[in-house]
Design an enzyme around this catalytic site. Structure first.
Site, short mmCIF file in Angstrom:
data_model
loop_
_atom_site.label_atom_id
_atom_site.label_comp_id
_atom_site.label_asym_id
_atom_site.label_seq_id
_atom_site.Cartn_x
_atom_site.Cartn_y
_atom_site.Cartn_z
CG ASP A 31 44.43 61.97 18.03
OD1 ASP A 31 44.50 60.74 17.89
OD2 ASP A 31 44.99 62.79 17.27
CG LEU A 76 43.95 68.90 10.93
CD1 LEU A 76 42.98 70.08 11.01
CD2 LEU A 76 45.27 69.27 11.60
CB ALA A 117 42.25 68.50 7.16
CE1 TYR A 149 42.77 60.03 3.66
CE2 TYR A 149 44.30 60.56 1.88
CZ TYR A 149 43.76 60.85 3.12
OH TYR A 149 44.20 61.95 3.81
CE LYS A 153 40.13 63.87 4.17
NZ LYS A 153 39.73 64.06 5.59
#
Length: 323
Positions: A31, A76, A117, A149, A153
């Site tokens: 992360d 994720l 994700a 966004y 995605k």
């Protein structure tokens, strides 16, 4: 197993990390701590099976040794939240596309199973009451920044499916629908923690738009259980799944529910989208999942209803105030 969770110090990621550790796995949370935090994983920092690695998924050289180490990868990591998307578009797009490209390329190199994700945002401004995985996507123009966004995605999904279809990479894609629970912050535009924080502080509850837009909220524990079960389901490879709940509520009614649960006397006020995000924003009126497919594959049923979710979020923020 050895399991890599990109975005593992984030809201959903930290809950996933805990569940995987409880199941006896070795887990690395990778992360960059932009929207994630050490605070989210403080309860497992001393766990012998856990390691937090600070790194950016856009940097392949940093990511590679951990993909090689892992038996499975839960991807994720993403730039998310309406505030981030609107204010940091370049960062948002590059993180969401280049980061996923790096994860998939490395997973292909080392032949590792991956869960990618995605988001209900990919449906765009669809007006169907219950969105199916095969429904068309309906977006606004590229001049409306909100859609960057959703577009990024969707490209992540295209890329994941291409790796599966052309190279046989075992990939599962999930579209999260408004996942909510403890540790989620309203800092990046998430509505439930923002409403709860405002109510507990006695501040006006700010509803954007007319408040008649409807949403369906999913408890983070239900979402985590769903993706772990999907990764254990061989026939889920190469498939896309909605992860959500069929319970629908308007944003106006959500604000009233929060007031009732907190006992707050905060007023509810309405703000124009332009006042909050500028003129490069567009919202969708409805967003509810059809979860028939995920029920068929793994028998998934949400266990926590909206009231239960709100109770848990209120308890979390009250506990934070006491610390």
């Amino acid at each position: 197993m050895n399991i890599l969770v990109t975005g593992g110090a984030g809201f959903i990621g930290s809950h996933l990390v805990e569940s995987l550790l409880d199941a006896g796995h070795q887990v690395v949370a990778f992360d960059n701590l932009t929207t994630g935090s050490r605070e989210n994983v403080k309860g497992v920092l001393a766990h012998p099976g856990f390691r937090l690695v600070e790194g950016d998924v856009r940097e392949e050289v940093t990511l590679e040794p951990w993909v090689e180490w892992a038996d499975q990868v839960y991807h994720l990591a993403a730039a998310l939240g309406v505030k981030t998307i609107m204010e940091k578009a370049v960062y948002s797009i590059t993180t969401n596309i280049r980061g996923t490209e790096n994860v998939l390329a490395l997973a292909d190199k080392y032949r590792k199973k991956v869960l990618v994700a995605s988001t209900s945002e990919v449906y765009g401004k669809h007006s169907n009451h219950a969105l199916k995985e095969t429904d068309d996507r309906i977006y606004g123009p590229t001049t409306i920044r909100r859609w960057n966004y959703a577009g990024a995605k969707a490209m992540d999904e295209f890329l994941a499916l291409a790796y599966h279809q052309e190279r046989g990479l075992p990939v599962v894609i999930v579209r999260f629908f408004n996942t909510v629970g403890p540790r989620q912050t309203g800092q990046y535009g998430m509505v439930v923690p923002r409403f709860v924080r405002q109510a507990l502080a006695g501040e006006p509850i700010t509803v954007y738009g007319d408040g008649n837009q409807t949403r369906s909220f999913t408890y983070v524990g239900d979402a985590v259980r769903a993706i772990i079960d999907l990764m254990a389901c061989p026939r889920a490879e190469g498939e896309i799944f909605n992860v959500g709940s069929g319970q629908v509520i308007s944003i106006n009614d959500l604000a009233r529910e929060v007031l009732a649960l907190t006992g707050s006397s905060s007023p509810i006020i309405h703000l124009d989208y332009e006042e909050v995000y500028g003129n490069s924003f567009e919202d969708m009126q409805e967003r509810t999942p059809d979860i028939t497919k995920i029920k068929e594959y793994i028998g998934f049923e949400p266990r926590v209803d909206l009231k239960g979710i709100l109770v848990k979020v209120v308890e979390y923020f009250r506990e934070q105030e006491r610390l």
